[in-house]
Structures are given as C-alpha cells and as structure tokens.
Design a protein around this motif. Structure first.
Motif, PDB file in Angstrom:
ATOM      1  N   ILE A  68      35.047  27.431 103.473  1.00  0.00           N
ATOM      2  CA  ILE A  68      33.817  27.111 102.777  1.00  0.00           C
ATOM      3  C   ILE A  68      33.201  28.400 102.267  1.00  0.00           C
ATOM      4  CG2 ILE A  68      31.617  25.935 102.967  1.00  0.00           C
ATOM      5  CD1 ILE A  68      33.008  25.015 105.798  1.00  0.00           C
ATOM      6  N   PRO A  69      33.201  28.577 100.973  1.00  0.00           N
ATOM      7  CA  PRO A  69      32.668  29.815 100.428  1.00  0.00           C
ATOM      8  C   PRO A  69      31.174  29.943 100.675  1.00  0.00           C
ATOM      9  CG  PRO A  69      33.272  28.304  98.684  1.00  0.00           C
ATOM     10  CD  PRO A  69      33.698  27.676  99.949  1.00  0.00           C
ATOM     11  N   ALA A  70      30.718  31.173 100.513  1.00  0.00           N
ATOM     12  CA  ALA A  70      29.369  31.553 100.894  1.00  0.00           C
ATOM     13  C   ALA A  70      28.306  30.630 100.343  1.00  0.00           C
ATOM     14  CB  ALA A  70      29.112  32.974 100.414  1.00  0.00           C
ATOM     15  N   ASP A  84      46.406  34.221 126.479  1.00  0.00           N
ATOM     16  CA  ASP A  84      46.673  33.761 125.122  1.00  0.00           C
ATOM     17  C   ASP A  84      47.812  32.755 125.076  1.00  0.00           C
ATOM     18  OD1 ASP A  84      44.677  35.121 124.011  1.00  0.00           O
ATOM     19  OD2 ASP A  84      45.885  36.773 123.232  1.00  0.00           O
ATOM     20  N   SER A 143      40.035  35.504 123.827  1.00  0.00           N
ATOM     21  CA  SER A 143      39.712  36.840 124.290  1.00  0.00           C
ATOM     22  C   SER A 143      38.859  37.564 123.243  1.00  0.00           C
ATOM     23  CB  SER A 143      40.984  37.620 124.584  1.00  0.00           C
ATOM     24  OG  SER A 143      42.003  37.214 123.718  1.00  0.00           O
ATOM     25  N   THR A 144      38.919  37.128 122.006  1.00  0.00           N
ATOM     26  CA  THR A 144      38.034  37.671 120.985  1.00  0.00           C
ATOM     27  C   THR A 144      37.389  36.500 120.263  1.00  0.00           C
ATOM     28  OG1 THR A 144      39.859  37.672 119.455  1.00  0.00           O
ATOM     29  CG2 THR A 144      39.329  39.769 120.516  1.00  0.00           C
ATOM     30  N   PRO A 145      36.291  36.764 119.564  1.00  0.00           N
ATOM     31  CA  PRO A 145      35.631  35.667 118.863  1.00  0.00           C
ATOM     32  C   PRO A 145      36.592  34.967 117.914  1.00  0.00           C
ATOM     33  CG  PRO A 145      34.279  37.632 118.811  1.00  0.00           C
ATOM     34  CD  PRO A 145      35.591  38.025 119.403  1.00  0.00           C
ATOM     35  N   THR A 193      45.152  39.314 129.292  1.00  0.00           N
ATOM     36  CA  THR A 193      44.774  38.619 128.063  1.00  0.00           C
ATOM     37  C   THR A 193      46.000  38.006 127.408  1.00  0.00           C
ATOM     38  OG1 THR A 193      45.016  40.658 126.854  1.00  0.00           O
ATOM     39  CG2 THR A 193      42.804  40.079 127.589  1.00  0.00           C
ATOM     40  N   PRO A 221      38.058  33.281 114.716  1.00  0.00           N
ATOM     41  CA  PRO A 221      37.787  33.426 113.293  1.00  0.00           C
ATOM     42  C   PRO A 221      37.296  32.094 112.724  1.00  0.00           C
ATOM     43  CG  PRO A 221      40.123  33.188 113.655  1.00  0.00           C
ATOM     44  CD  PRO A 221      39.480  33.236 115.015  1.00  0.00           C
ATOM     45  N   VAL A 222      36.393  32.188 111.791  1.00  0.00           N
ATOM     46  CA  VAL A 222      36.005  30.990 111.070  1.00  0.00           C
ATOM     47  C   VAL A 222      36.908  30.908 109.861  1.00  0.00           C
ATOM     48  CG1 VAL A 222      34.112  29.806 109.950  1.00  0.00           C
ATOM     49  CG2 VAL A 222      33.668  31.360 111.840  1.00  0.00           C
ATOM     50  N   LYS A 223      37.499  29.764 109.647  1.00  0.00           N
ATOM     51  CA  LYS A 223      38.417  29.650 108.521  1.00  0.00           C
ATOM     52  C   LYS A 223      37.678  29.854 107.203  1.00  0.00           C
ATOM     53  CE  LYS A 223      42.085  26.689 110.182  1.00  0.00           C
ATOM     54  NZ  LYS A 223      41.631  25.477 110.800  1.00  0.00           N
ATOM     55  N   PRO A 224      38.222  30.672 106.320  1.00  0.00           N
ATOM     56  CA  PRO A 224      37.530  30.907 105.057  1.00  0.00           C
ATOM     57  C   PRO A 224      37.681  29.722 104.113  1.00  0.00           C
ATOM     58  CG  PRO A 224      39.569  32.117 105.134  1.00  0.00           C
ATOM     59  CD  PRO A 224      39.430  31.423 106.456  1.00  0.00           C
TER      60      PRO A 224
END
Ligand SMILES: Nc1ncnc2c1ncn2[C@@H]1O[C@H](COP(=O)(O)OP(=O)(O)OP(=O)(O)O)[C@@H](O)[C@H]1O
Ligand SMILES: [Mg+2]
Lengths: 522, 366
Positions: free
Chosen positions: B359-361, B7, B350-352, B3, B354-357
């Motif tokens: 856009i708030p919920a 990477d 190798s891992t999902p 991995t 991340p979605v950049k934070p």
C-alpha cells in the motif's frame, strides 16, 4: 519550458540527513551503520551491487520498514517515520520499479485519489480544471482519460512520476525507475526531475544501475557495499570506473566480448520456427500480426522495438502465458505448445522479464523456485515422489554457483533483492543444457558485474549450440549479443539485418514506425 | 545460535500458535456472551467438555460428527491449495447424498461391499462435478469461485429436496420424505469395538492421503505453483485450468463422500436430515486447520465435540442447542481476522516484521 508555478509548495526541496541507519532481517544485516546527506535541491544517486541494501534503505525512509537503529533528519530536525503516512506528511514520496496505479481507473482518477484525504463528495469539474492547469506545466502530455491499465510501461512510469509531482513532494525517491523506459523516455522523465531539483523544488534520491544516468543527472553519489557505507563523492569528481570500484571494493575490468572471437553459427535446421503467428491482446485487438521467425542452433536472434509493439505478447505466447489465435510454432521441426512434457523433451527454457511476476512463486522458498523446471524429473523426483534432499542439494549448488544472496534456501523468494531474484531464475534456466532459450530484457535491475556475467552466460550457451531468442529494449545490448536483429513495430516484423552490419540509426527509424519511416524517405 | 533456531521454528509456531490464540480469544468472547445471558461461563465450558469428550459415550458422539467434518473440511482445504476459497461444501454434500442413495438402490443385489463402494464413488462423483463446476467457472469464465460455489450450493440443496420430495420419493416414507432405502445389508457398519461407523476411517484416510500427496509428491508441488502464481505455472508448462478444476473437483468429491457416508452409514436413504450444516462447519474446520489436510483431522474432532455438546447444554442448562453455533460463529470471525496476522506478529520475530510494500504512502492505489 514554462515555469512550474503550481508546484510551488510552501517549503520546496528538503534537506535530508541519515545517520548510522541499521536494519536486520533475521541474521542478515541488510543495512549496517549507513549515513548519507542530501542537501536541499540536490540530485543524489545511491549505488551498489544487487543486494547491497539500497531498496531497504529507501523503504526505511518511506516507512515501509522500521530501522533497528539510526536517525533521520529532515531540515536538521530529527523525525520518526514509523509508517508511510508520516513519510507522506514530511513530503517524501517514492516511485517504484513496479506500478502502483489502479488499472481500472483513468489517469485523472488515479492522480486525484492519490491525494489521499479527499472530501466525501468530489467536485470533478474543479478537480479536472486543477489537473489541466497542472498538466499545462509539464513537458509531456498524458492521456488523462485512458484507464491506467491500458497504458504502456513507459507511460505508466511517467504517470507515477507525475503523481508524485502532483502531490507536491519535497523529496522524491526513485528505485530503479527507468528499467521499463526507453532511453528517450528515461531522459524525458529524469530531465524533468532534474529541472525541478535545480529550481530547489525537489530533492532527489535515485537508485540506479545505469552509470549513464548517474553521470548525466546526479550531483553526488553514495555507494553501499553489502549493507555498509562504501564511499561517496561528487559526480563531477568521479569517473565511472571509480564508482564501479567503490561498489565492488576492487578494481574492475570491464570489457565486452569482441564479436570477432565468436564461434560461427553451425549449419542446420531451424530450432525454433514461427509461421504466420497471430495473437490477440488483453482487449481483444490483434497484437501479433502474421509473425514469421526462425532461430537456428548457436544463434542469438535479437528482437528490437519500442515497448508495447508486441514483443511482450510474442514472449507470452512462446512461454505459454498467452493463447495464439493463429499460425504455427515449431521446435525441432515439431508443433510445439509449451506443455510441460514438451518443455523437458525439447529443452526449452526461458528468462521472462519481471521474474517475480512471470517466473517465480513469490511465497514459496528459494529452493522450491529453483526446482520449478525439474521438480518432476530424476533425481529430484522418482515416479511422482519428490526427493526433498536432492531438491535442497540442487538449490544449494545453484545458490553457490550463481552467488545468489539469500538468507538461506528456505527464505521466501520474494524477500530477495530484485537482482537476486533475477539471478535465481538465471541459475535455474541456465544450469542444464538448453536447446532453445526465450529471453526478455535479461539484465533489468542487475548491477554492472551481474550484467557482464549474464551476457557472458548467454554467449556461453550460444557457443554450446543453444538457439536464443532475445527481446530487449536496450539496443546496445542487442548489438553486443545478437547475430541477427529484427525490428518489431505494431505487431509485425518490419525489418531484419545482420547484427554485424546493423546501424543504430537505421534500427531506430524502423522502431519508430511506418509513418516516421515514410517521413524520413519523403 | 538461539535466534537461528527460533527462526527455524517460526513458521510452525505461527501456524499453530495463531489459530490456538484465536480459539482462546473466541472462547473468551463466548464466555462474555454466556455471562450476559445469565449463565456461568465456567459451567458452560465444563459441560462443553463433558458433552464432547467427558466419557466414552461423548467421544463416540463427537467422532460420529467428526467423520463428515473431516471431509467437508477437506472440501475447503484442497481447493485452497490452488488458491481458491470454496464455501459450497453443503451443496456438494447434498448431491453426494443424492447420488449415493440413487447408486445404492440401483446397485442393490450386488455383494454389499460392491454396493458400498458404488455408493461412495457415486457420492464423490456428484460432489466433485458440482464443485468442479465452480473451478471451471473461475478459470474459463472468470467467475469468483467463492460466490459461484455458494450459489451452486443452494442449487444442490434444492435439487436434493426436489428429488427427495418428488420424483425419487419412497411412497413408504410418510412423515420424513426420503428416497428408497438402500437396504440394511448394504449399510456401512461400525469400526471394530466402537459405536462409530467406518466413515470416520474413510475420512481420516482421505485426509491422510491428501496430505501425503501434497507434501511428498509432484502433485502437491504443481498445485502450490498453480495456487501461488498462475503465470509462473503457465511458464512451467502446467495446465492451470486442469489443475484448478481438478483441485476444486477433489474438494467436491470429499464433501460428496461425506454425503454418501451419511446415507450409507446413518440415514439409510437420502433425505433432508443429511443437511445438518456439516458443509458450513467444514469451512471453519479448514480455516482453523490453516488448510492443512492433516490438521483437519484433530480440528474436526474438536468441532465435532463442541457440536455434540450442544444437546447437553440444552438438557442441563436449558440453553438452546444453537448456543454452540454462536461459539462456532465467533470462532469463525476471529479465525478469519487472525489470518491477516500471519507473518506480521512482532513477538514471533527476532527483528521487527517488515510491512509489505503493497500500500503506497498515499493510500491511493495498489
Ligand atoms: N523482507 C525481507 N526479509 C528478509 N530479507 C530481506 C528482506 N528484504 C531484503 N532482504 C535482504 O536484504 C538484503 C538487501 O536487499 P535490498 O533489496 O535492499 O537490495 P538492493 O540493494 O535493493 O538490491 P537490488 O539492486 O538487487 O535491487 C538482501 O540480501 C535481501 O535478501
Ligand atoms: Mg532493489
């Protein structure tokens, strides 16, 4: 305070349980088998050193990250939170350290659009009436018609919190929400939230590095250490030292450097001299009015003031992010404008606040960011050619010396935890001899160990003859570090005092502004 | 560890893999389009290959088109390093051609190499000032550089047409209004043993030097800081305005040089024929190359080949030679769309991812 009827949601505070949550980034285990339980209506604090995985945990809860393993239970029912939308549906909301308001929209508009599913045509009169009724229930007033961009940091953060309340959240997550707030503002905001929790309207999960807030507001704490669960307990049954011990895994010695042992300030000419400095703010109004200041070698000059009184503009002018409109800035007796050659020649460094925004390039690597000051000087570069090997070697040394937690020096710096970004900047700015250091709120977001370490590094630089200009919103920090303190109010220096004889109440009065002072003496 | 090694190569796989996948998707969509208009996709692709790279003659044709495409690609890729999206290459090319032609006539009488150098320099100056103006507008006046460069581009094209048909028109150029010829002795010749002029070499050298400067010198480092975060650049003592204008001007200079080369190596004078759309195609080149100056070279050759094959489609299948523009258009849209994928593709990780934070919920704000 009046009861908050409008916030009476169908189901009130929720009960949250996390079981065995894990999250990896590449080879880094940001979270490893973490569990915690927040009963309905409880005010729960999440503690841990910088990089312990606190932000990662809550980002999993609001759907920004998807955990690799683990279960989340809401009201004892297992839930999936693959995206922020699901979190929102469950009534989980988050307040960030940074702001998410649309700067060009008014506070009212920001609150209304936050509701998400809006009808195609808004009935503004109705919306305003609803908002007004809602605002009635709050302990403080907000300027509903001001553009959010024009608010001071404290006000913005209040709007962020209010926004979550307006959305009728059942669980409110706060990630270091008070670092941009003054003590009073923080108490106001947290007090309101605490009350809602007590009324079973909200459950609260707060990340903070301030033990004061934990002791005053939290019911229980959970501690993380290097991504793992490290303990939990009721706040009433724990001392601060016990919590600190859980965070670092060993007994901690916490002591402030006694002022008496400081080396005296050597006699000499001013290192930094500011004369009649003026500058305009973003809206063209004067934010700095005829500032006169000098900082001497081996001295820490503290600048106190309520945020939004020109300290930020002063720092910006000094580090080249804002044009001055008049006056003089001199370093080593010569006019100074912050060009790269001058920076190197006069050895001027800086630790601005919000390091990711002001002092780093987020999408460049840790190694590149650590070289921002000296990538064009030997040994990192010779006649314009960069020596990548030297650059990487420097990065490795810094990462080691300052214990920056990163997934290697090639990781983008924006993937580091907030505290580790700060540490990286600290490493870059303090690893070489410095003549003049411009510092603003240097310990925002740092855990207590890192705070002590940063303070002692600043004092060590002072002992080596560095002149330090320190802006801080934390009076305790100013009193602990400074030799002299001046107070800024409405863009002017209104008060100056020898730090050894400073009185916190007197400083507070001058910070509050001229009318408050007039009232006090009347 | 596997991995770990994976990477390490992720960024490269991503930056090569995504554009290639996007190009394949574009070809698929194009194949559907071809089938709908009643032709065999297989034949069309075969002819595209034949027309672009199937023979020595086809190669020469492709390389001739690649020469200006490299330079107009750089006109987008260089400003991109400082965080700008410039799309005004066509206008800079037009002004480069005009300036080059004027210089060629004015300098005639000097030794040919001197004249040629003068033509290239004047072309770079013309294009550089034009796009530099876009950079200036952006930094000092807050005008969006994408829009200003496009508008300036129209003005540049209009200026070329105006001068060619008006004040600078050679009375002898009857059916195709042109400026006075720079003279056969001053024309830029062919590379030894090829039917391809030296412009290809100049373009490739420009790209290579740019790449080296960006990759190995403090210039590239400074530019990345300025492009990545202007506030941090200010803190580091860099003159942001200077770098923004400089990067825009260098991009313009590349496009201007393309125009000058068209004059000095192909047309012999400035006229409307230099406006063959290279400036616009250069945008596509730069985006496929992910703004990497070195990658601009092969991508320009590829697109040069596709362009060159337009004629053969027309002759063999009686398809309009704009057909290749359809392919280019599709490729452009797909490439732009694929930009948003970088750093988010799960298969690469190798891992999902991340979605950049960002856009708030609530989707309320940024
Ligand atoms: N997107 C990401 N990519 C790679 N690594 C990451 C990413 N986000 C976080 N990490 C790593 O995960 C670890 C935990 O980070 P996290 O932000 O959760 O820490 P934290 O406890 O919030 O620290 P701080 O108090 O400094 O904010 C860190 O080592 C960080 O470098
Ligand atoms: Mg954090």
């Amino acid at each position: 305070m009046k009861p908050i009827e409008l916030l009476q949601p169908a189901s009130g505070a929720l009960d949250l349980e996390i079981l065995g949550l894990s999250k990896h980034f590449g080879d880094v285990a940001a979270l490893d088998d973490v569990s915690l339980h927040i009963p309905a209506g409880s005010f729960h604090a999440l503690l841990g050193e910088n990089g312990a995985g606190k932000s990662t945990l809550v980002k999993c809860l609001v759907g920004y990250y998807t955990a690799d393993k683990g279960t989340v239970l809401v009201d004892q029912r297992e839930v999936e939170i693959p995206t922020p939308r699901e979190a929102s549906k469950l009534g989980i909301g988050m307040v960030y350290q940074h702001f998410t308001l649309v700067p060009s929209m008014t506070v009212a508009e920001n609150l209304v659009i936050a509701r998400g599913a809006l009808p195609a045509l808004l009935n503004w009169r109705e919306e305003r009436a609803r908002l007004a009724a809602f605002m009635e229930t709050l302990p403080f007033k907000l300027p509903l018609d001001k553009p959010a961009g024009g608010l001071a940091a404290g006000e913005k953060q209040k709007v962020e919190i209010i926004k979550q309340l307006y959305l009728q959240r059942r669980l409110l997550i706060l990630d270091e929400p008070t670092s941009v707030l003054t003590l009073d503002e923080a108490d106001e905001a947290l007090g309101l939230i605490k009350q809602l929790a007590r009324n079973q309207q909200l459950s609260v999960l707060i990340i903070t590095h301030k033990f004061r807030e934990v002791s005053a507001y939290a019911d229980a704490v959970t501690v993380l250490r290097r991504g793992r669960y490290a303990g939990h307990g009721k706040v009433a049954e724990l001392t601060v030292d016990q919590m600190a011990e859980m965070m670092v895994g060993s007994a901690v010695a916490r002591d402030a450097a006694p002022r008496a042992n400081r080396p005296a300030i050597p006699e000499g000419a001013a290192r930094l001299r500011i004369q009649q400095l003026t500058a305009l703010g973003d809206h063209g109004l004067p934010v700095l009015k005829n500032i006169d200041l000098s900082v001497y070698p081996g001295e820490i000059l503290g600048i106190a003031g309520v945020s939004g009184n020109g300290q930020k503009a002063l720092i910006e002018v000094l580090i080249g992010q804002r044009e001055k409109s008049g006056g003089k800035v001199q370093v080593h007796g010569k006019d100074y404008s912050g060009r790269r050659a001058e920076l190197a020649l006069c050895k001027v460094n800086s630790l601005p606040e919000e390091p990711l925004r002001n002092a780093c390039v987020g999408n460049l690597s840790v190694a590149d960011n650590l070289a921002l000051r000296n990538y064009d000087q030997p040994p990192l570069a010779r006649s314009g050619w960069i020596n990548w090997r030297a650059l990487r070697a420097q990065a490795k040394t810094y990462v080691e010396n300052f214990r920056i937690k990163t997934d290697g020096i090639d990781a983008k710096i924006q993937t580091l935890s907030g505290g580790n970004v700060q540490r990286a900047v600290l490493a870059r700015e303090l690893s070489h001899p410095v003549d003049l250091l411009i510092v603003a709120n240097p310990v925002f977001g740092l855990d207590f160990n890192a705070v002590a370490e940063t303070h002692s590094r600043l004092l060590a630089a002072r002992a080596q003859g560095t002149a330090i200009l320190l802006v801080s919103e934390d009076l305790d920090e100013l009193l602990e570090l400074s030799d002299r303190i001046v107070v800024m109010s409405e863009g002017e220096i209104v008060f100056e005092v020898d730090a050894a004889h400073a009185d916190i109440r007197e400083l507070g009065r001058h910070m509050a502004g001229s009318h408050a002072l007039a009232e006090a003496t009347a | 560890m596997l991995t770990k090694r994976l990477d390490r190569w992720l960024p490269l796989m991503e930056s090569v893999g995504i554009p290639i996948a996007a190009l394949l998707l574009a070809m698929l969509i194009f194949a559907i389009f071809v089938a709908i208009i009643g032709q065999s996709p297989a034949t069309v692709f075969y002819l595209l290959y034949q027309g672009g790279f199937g023979s020595a003659f086809a190669w020469q044709n492709s390389l001739l088109r690649a020469a200006p495409l490299i330079l107009t690609g750089l006109a987008v890729a260089i400003p991109a390093q400082a965080g700008m999206v410039i799309i005004g290459g066509e206008g800079a090319l037009a002004l480069g051609a005009l300036a080059g032609a004027v210089a060629g006539v004015a300098l005639s009488g000097l030794p040919p190499h001197g004249v040629q150098a003068g033509i290239l320099f004047a072309g770079m100056l013309g294009g550089g000032v034009w796009i530099g103006l876009s950079g200036w507008l952006r930094h000092y006046r807050g005008v969006n550089e994408t829009i200003s460069s496009l508008l300036l581009s129209y003005i540049g094209i209009a200026l070329l047409n105006h001068f060619v048909e008006g004040p600078l028109k050679d009375p002898a150029s009857l059916n195709k209004p042109s400026t006075r010829p720079i003279g056969d002795v001053n024309m830029i010749g062919n590379l030894p043993g090829m039917e391809v002029h030296y412009g290809l070499l100049f373009g490739a050298l420009f790209a290579l030097v740019t790449w080296i400067a960006l990759r190995f010198t403090t210039i590239g480092f400074s530019l990345r800081i300025v492009g990545g975060n202007p506030r941090a650049a200010q803190m580091a003592g860099l003159r942001v305005g200077w770098w923004v204008v400089g990067a825009a001007a260098m991009g313009g200079a590349a496009a201007g040089m393309a125009g000058a080369i068209e004059v000095a190596a192909v047309q012999g004078a400035a006229n409307a024929s230099v406006l063959a759309g290279y400036g616009y195609a250069g945008i596509l080149v730069a985006f496929i190359a992910r703004q990497n100056p070195l990658a601009v070279i092969p991508v320009a050759i590829l697109l040069g080949g596709i362009n060159a094959a337009g004629g053969i489609l027309q002759r063999r299948l009686d398809m309009p030679d704009a057909t290749v523009l359809v392919l280019q258009g599709i490729a452009f849209v797909v490439i732009i769309a694929s930009e948003t994928l970088s750093g988010r593709l799960r298969v690469w990780r190798s891992t999902p991812a991340p979605v950049k934070p960002a856009i708030p919920a609530t989707g309320a704000s940024v």
